[in-house]
Design a protein around this motif. Structure first.
Motif, PDB file in Angstrom:
ATOM      1  N   GLY A  57      56.808  41.378  16.173  1.00 58.56           N
ATOM      2  CA  GLY A  57      57.457  42.562  17.212  1.00 58.56           C
ATOM      3  C   GLY A  57      56.715  42.796  18.391  1.00 58.56           C
ATOM      4  N   TYR A  58      55.622  41.892  18.849  1.00 61.20           N
ATOM      5  CA  TYR A  58      54.614  42.065  19.693  1.00 61.20           C
ATOM      6  C   TYR A  58      55.462  41.309  20.936  1.00 61.20           C
ATOM      7  CZ  TYR A  58      51.148  44.266  16.968  1.00 61.20           C
ATOM      8  OH  TYR A  58      50.384  45.042  16.149  1.00 61.20           O
ATOM      9  N   ASP A  59      55.176  41.879  22.393  1.00 60.97           N
ATOM     10  CA  ASP A  59      55.812  41.050  23.459  1.00 60.97           C
ATOM     11  C   ASP A  59      54.818  41.310  24.432  1.00 60.97           C
ATOM     12  OD1 ASP A  59      57.594  40.122  25.374  1.00 60.97           O
ATOM     13  OD2 ASP A  59      58.850  41.353  25.178  1.00 60.97           O
ATOM     14  N   HIS A  60      54.260  40.321  24.868  1.00 63.66           N
ATOM     15  CA  HIS A  60      53.192  40.305  25.980  1.00 63.66           C
ATOM     16  C   HIS A  60      53.744  40.525  27.199  1.00 63.66           C
ATOM     17  CE1 HIS A  60      54.417  36.074  26.742  1.00 63.66           C
ATOM     18  NE2 HIS A  60      54.464  35.794  25.667  1.00 63.66           N
ATOM     19  N   GLU A  61      55.102  40.271  27.436  1.00 62.07           N
ATOM     20  CA  GLU A  61      55.711  40.557  28.731  1.00 62.07           C
ATOM     21  C   GLU A  61      56.056  41.818  28.988  1.00 62.07           C
ATOM     22  OE1 GLU A  61      59.011  37.854  29.602  1.00 62.07           O
ATOM     23  OE2 GLU A  61      57.881  36.178  28.946  1.00 62.07           O
ATOM     24  N   THR A  62      56.087  42.897  27.940  1.00 64.49           N
ATOM     25  CA  THR A  62      56.339  44.171  28.337  1.00 64.49           C
ATOM     26  C   THR A  62      55.169  45.147  27.508  1.00 64.49           C
ATOM     27  OG1 THR A  62      57.821  44.233  26.225  1.00 64.49           O
ATOM     28  CG2 THR A  62      58.823  43.557  28.119  1.00 64.49           C
ATOM     29  N   ASP A  63      54.137  44.768  26.780  1.00 64.13           N
ATOM     30  CA  ASP A  63      53.278  45.761  26.295  1.00 64.13           C
ATOM     31  C   ASP A  63      52.377  46.100  27.081  1.00 64.13           C
ATOM     32  OD1 ASP A  63      51.687  43.389  25.798  1.00 64.13           O
ATOM     33  OD2 ASP A  63      51.979  43.326  23.693  1.00 64.13           O
ATOM     34  N   ARG A  64      51.950  45.591  28.181  1.00 66.03           N
ATOM     35  CA  ARG A  64      50.677  46.188  29.001  1.00 66.03           C
ATOM     36  C   ARG A  64      49.393  45.603  28.447  1.00 66.03           C
ATOM     37  NH1 ARG A  64      52.112  52.532  30.069  1.00 66.03           N
ATOM     38  NH2 ARG A  64      54.159  51.960  30.911  1.00 66.03           N
ATOM     39  N   GLY A  65      49.657  44.462  27.877  1.00 63.34           N
ATOM     40  CA  GLY A  65      48.499  43.684  27.355  1.00 63.34           C
ATOM     41  C   GLY A  65      48.065  43.978  25.961  1.00 63.34           C
ATOM     42  N   LYS A  66      48.918  44.744  25.200  1.00 64.12           N
ATOM     43  CA  LYS A  66      48.528  44.920  23.884  1.00 64.12           C
ATOM     44  C   LYS A  66      48.365  43.815  22.829  1.00 64.12           C
ATOM     45  CE  LYS A  66      49.892  47.731  19.942  1.00 64.12           C
ATOM     46  NZ  LYS A  66      50.798  48.636  19.478  1.00 64.12           N
ATOM     47  N   MET A  67      49.580  42.838  23.138  1.00 60.41           N
ATOM     48  CA  MET A  67      49.428  41.744  22.380  1.00 60.41           C
ATOM     49  C   MET A  67      48.431  40.862  22.911  1.00 60.41           C
ATOM     50  SD  MET A  67      52.511  38.866  22.006  1.00 60.41           S
ATOM     51  CE  MET A  67      52.388  37.431  21.330  1.00 60.41           C
ATOM     52  N   ASP A  68      48.017  40.479  23.943  1.00 62.15           N
ATOM     53  CA  ASP A  68      46.915  39.761  24.543  1.00 62.15           C
ATOM     54  C   ASP A  68      45.535  40.091  24.008  1.00 62.15           C
ATOM     55  OD1 ASP A  68      48.688  38.079  26.080  1.00 62.15           O
ATOM     56  OD2 ASP A  68      48.383  39.493  27.686  1.00 62.15           O
ATOM     57  N   ARG A  69      45.496  41.621  23.823  1.00 59.75           N
ATOM     58  CA  ARG A  69      44.155  42.168  23.066  1.00 59.75           C
ATOM     59  C   ARG A  69      44.019  41.522  21.722  1.00 59.75           C
ATOM     60  NH1 ARG A  69      45.840  46.314  26.821  1.00 59.75           N
ATOM     61  NH2 ARG A  69      46.409  47.401  25.096  1.00 59.75           N
ATOM     62  N   ILE A  70      45.004  41.828  21.165  1.00 62.78           N
ATOM     63  CA  ILE A  70      45.199  41.610  19.525  1.00 62.78           C
ATOM     64  C   ILE A  70      45.159  40.171  19.424  1.00 62.78           C
ATOM     65  CG2 ILE A  70      46.634  41.511  17.561  1.00 62.78           C
ATOM     66  CD1 ILE A  70      47.859  44.295  18.734  1.00 62.78           C
ATOM     67  N   GLU A  71      45.755  39.360  20.326  1.00 65.35           N
ATOM     68  CA  GLU A  71      45.572  37.849  20.188  1.00 65.35           C
ATOM     69  C   GLU A  71      44.124  37.390  20.294  1.00 65.35           C
ATOM     70  OE1 GLU A  71      47.391  33.690  21.646  1.00 65.35           O
ATOM     71  OE2 GLU A  71      48.484  35.579  21.976  1.00 65.35           O
ATOM     72  N   GLN A  72      43.412  37.835  21.277  1.00 63.97           N
ATOM     73  CA  GLN A  72      42.157  37.551  21.670  1.00 63.97           C
ATOM     74  C   GLN A  72      41.336  37.977  20.492  1.00 63.97           C
ATOM     75  OE1 GLN A  72      41.111  35.352  23.865  1.00 63.97           O
ATOM     76  NE2 GLN A  72      43.325  35.194  24.580  1.00 63.97           N
TER      77      GLN A  72
END
Length: 84
Positions: free
Chosen positions: A60-75
């Motif tokens: 359910g994560y979406d890096h295009e709309t979540d203000r960087g949340k998915m990117d932080r989790i992925e990193q």
């Protein structure tokens, strides 16, 4: 080698039950090869990164709309899993 504890993820915008089918991950081999070359990784490593990215989308994560949340989790997960 030290034993690692399991990685725990908070779910994105989806409610997911244990054992639930989340969906499919489709990866273009040509695109994965291109990304691997661009990012200085082997194809196998790039595929692991793309699979992780796909799993986060299925949760359910979406890096295009979540203000960087998915990117932080992925990193964080890349580092934890040795995929940095």
């Amino acid at each position: 080698m030290a034993r690692r504890r399991p990685v725990r993820l908070r779910r994105g915008s989806r409610t997911v039950r244990a054992g639930e089918y989340l969906g499919d991950i489709a990866i273009s081999p040509a695109t994965a090869q291109r990304y691997a070359k661009k990012n200085g990784r082997k194809l196998s490593g790039e595929l692991q990164v793309l699979i992780l990215h796909g799993v986060l989308h299925l949760l359910g994560y979406d890096h295009e709309t979540d203000r960087g949340k998915m990117d932080r989790i992925e990193q964080k997960l890349r580092k934890r899993l040795g995929l940095a």
